[in-house]
Scaffold this motif. Structure first.
Motif, PDB file in Angstrom:
ATOM      1  N   LEU A 194       0.835  -1.201   0.000  1.00  6.35           N
ATOM      2  CA  LEU A 194       0.000   0.000   0.000  1.00  6.35           C
ATOM      3  C   LEU A 194       0.870   1.251   0.000  1.00  6.35           C
ATOM      4  O   LEU A 194       0.576   2.238  -0.679  1.00  6.35           O
ATOM      5  N   LEU A 195       1.961   1.159   0.737  1.00  3.94           N
ATOM      6  CA  LEU A 195       2.884   2.289   0.789  1.00  3.94           C
ATOM      7  C   LEU A 195       3.550   2.493  -0.570  1.00  3.94           C
ATOM      8  O   LEU A 195       3.821   3.609  -0.993  1.00  3.94           O
ATOM      9  N   ARG A 196       3.773   1.384  -1.222  1.00  2.34           N
ATOM     10  CA  ARG A 196       4.379   1.444  -2.539  1.00  2.34           C
ATOM     11  C   ARG A 196       3.426   2.067  -3.548  1.00  2.34           C
ATOM     12  O   ARG A 196       3.772   2.948  -4.314  1.00  2.34           O
ATOM     13  N   LYS A 197       2.199   1.595  -3.496  1.00  3.63           N
ATOM     14  CA  LYS A 197       1.179   2.095  -4.414  1.00  3.63           C
ATOM     15  C   LYS A 197       1.005   3.598  -4.247  1.00  3.63           C
ATOM     16  O   LYS A 197       0.691   4.317  -5.193  1.00  3.63           O
ATOM     17  N   ALA A 198       1.182   4.066  -3.024  1.00  2.00           N
ATOM     18  CA  ALA A 198       1.033   5.488  -2.744  1.00  2.00           C
ATOM     19  C   ALA A 198       2.291   6.273  -3.113  1.00  2.00           C
ATOM     20  O   ALA A 198       2.336   7.485  -3.003  1.00  2.00           O
ATOM     21  N   GLY A 199       3.323   5.553  -3.534  1.00  2.00           N
ATOM     22  CA  GLY A 199       4.548   6.223  -3.966  1.00  2.00           C
ATOM     23  C   GLY A 199       5.482   6.637  -2.835  1.00  2.00           C
ATOM     24  O   GLY A 199       6.382   7.444  -3.036  1.00  2.00           O
ATOM     25  N   LEU A 226      13.007   4.056   0.732  1.00  3.27           N
ATOM     26  CA  LEU A 226      12.111   5.208   0.794  1.00  3.27           C
ATOM     27  C   LEU A 226      12.183   5.950  -0.539  1.00  3.27           C
ATOM     28  O   LEU A 226      13.255   6.104  -1.114  1.00  3.27           O
ATOM     29  N   ALA A 227      11.032   6.400  -1.014  1.00  2.00           N
ATOM     30  CA  ALA A 227      11.000   7.067  -2.310  1.00  2.00           C
ATOM     31  C   ALA A 227      11.492   8.503  -2.216  1.00  2.00           C
ATOM     32  O   ALA A 227      11.880   9.101  -3.206  1.00  2.00           O
ATOM     33  N   SER A 228      11.465   9.048  -1.001  1.00  2.00           N
ATOM     34  CA  SER A 228      12.024  10.388  -0.831  1.00  2.00           C
ATOM     35  C   SER A 228      12.618  10.523   0.560  1.00  2.00           C
ATOM     36  O   SER A 228      12.539   9.605   1.368  1.00  2.00           O
ATOM     37  N   SER A 229      13.207  11.670   0.801  1.00  2.00           N
ATOM     38  CA  SER A 229      13.907  11.904   2.062  1.00  2.00           C
ATOM     39  C   SER A 229      12.951  11.880   3.256  1.00  2.00           C
ATOM     40  O   SER A 229      11.822  12.366   3.172  1.00  2.00           O
ATOM     41  N   PRO A 230      13.420  11.315   4.388  1.00  2.00           N
ATOM     42  CA  PRO A 230      12.592  11.204   5.588  1.00  2.00           C
ATOM     43  C   PRO A 230      12.011  12.538   6.057  1.00  2.00           C
ATOM     44  O   PRO A 230      10.974  12.554   6.701  1.00  2.00           O
ATOM     45  N   ASP A 231      12.669  13.641   5.713  1.00  2.00           N
ATOM     46  CA  ASP A 231      12.110  14.911   6.176  1.00  2.00           C
ATOM     47  C   ASP A 231      11.045  15.452   5.233  1.00  2.00           C
ATOM     48  O   ASP A 231      10.511  16.527   5.434  1.00  2.00           O
ATOM     49  N   SER A 232      10.756  14.690   4.184  1.00  2.00           N
ATOM     50  CA  SER A 232       9.670  15.127   3.319  1.00  2.00           C
ATOM     51  C   SER A 232       8.514  14.121   3.312  1.00  2.00           C
ATOM     52  O   SER A 232       7.580  14.235   2.533  1.00  2.00           O
TER      53      SER A 232
END
Lengths: 148, 148
Positions: free
Chosen positions: A54-59, A73-79
């Motif tokens: 589900l997390l993947r599907k949400a990008g 992670l698809a982006s930095s933890p602070d974003s």
DNA sequence: CTTTAAACATACTTATAAAGTATGAATTCG
DNA sequence: CGAATTCATACTTTATAAGTATGTTTAAAG
């Protein structure tokens, strides 16, 4: 004379958040396998798989297949915010049915109660969307409750 | 690929609040029968009975038996909070299991996520305990959503 | 002093959704 | 090619919310 509803966070949300936090803390060495996280967190592997998808599907994460694969992670933890995580695994936060569909709100009185639920809904949502994974990762657990 | 938990308010809470608000708005003519409220609110009479008994047990309303009987608020609407109502029908608000029983919190990481849930829990609780029935009763429903 | 209308109590049923499992296909690395 | 991983769907189980049924107790009113 038992009491009613519990208003608990579901395991999808709690596990999903721990999964993401685990990744934020451990992703420096490349993709992480679900099996690894499942073991580390003491959560069923198959169930975690379902959640991470589900997390993947949400990008929010990327999946890499095959040997040496895993998730990153698809982006930095602070974003990445907790709000995004929650919405990824359980959809928009909506404390009661009438909040999404106001046409169900036919009586004047519902409307008054609805306003309170709406307020609270909004407060929770704001709080979640303003907390990032990095905030969580860098937070310090108070000693009284820590038992590592 | 269905999503997870919903974190909805239970009907006990929603109905219980409407019941209390109904009483706050209509109690000038003495005790109100459950049947009356059930009809007015479009809720099953038996089910409402069950809910009001919890409110009674918590001391928020008084019950008067026999013909001409019914329920009355046990105190003034401006001294009854939504928090009290919620706790009467569903117990202390506790978003996740570890909040009540910290011994379940064995891992450092749980502890970090736990802090967030605890914060949110607290925010919701505070909000509910600072809103009285009178506040609700005297609130004005915005026109767009009102359909009486 | 009986009738009746209400609250009170408990146990049961049903419906829904959360939580978890099983099976297997698709992809990619070595 | 073979093994390790993600990916996908459908299923099972368990828990609990939501609602119902049946009956008892109390007290006002006739």
């Amino acid at each position: 004379m038992k009491k009613g509803g519990e208003m608990k966070l579901s395991t999808t949300i709690r596990y999903g958040t721990r999964l993401m936090l685990d990744m934020a803390e451990n992703q420096q060495n490349g993709p992480i396998r679900i099996r690894t996280i499942a073991k580390r967190q003491g959560i069923s592997e198959k169930y975690l798989e379902k959640i991470v998808r589900l997390l993947r599907k949400a990008g929010l994460v990327d999946g890499l297949r095959g040997p040496g694969g895993g998730y990153v992670l698809a982006s930095s933890p602070d974003s990445i915010t907790l709000g995004e995580i929650l919405e990824a695994v359980q959809g928009k936060i909506e404390l009661c049915p009438c909040l999404g569909e106001p046409e169900k709100c036919e009586k004047h009185q519902y409307c008054k109660t609805r306003m309170v639920w709406n307020d609270i809904n909004h407060a929770v949502s704001t709080r979640l969307h303003s907390t990032t994974l990095a905030d969580l990762r860098d937070s310090v657990c108070p000693a009284e409750t820590r038992m590592e």
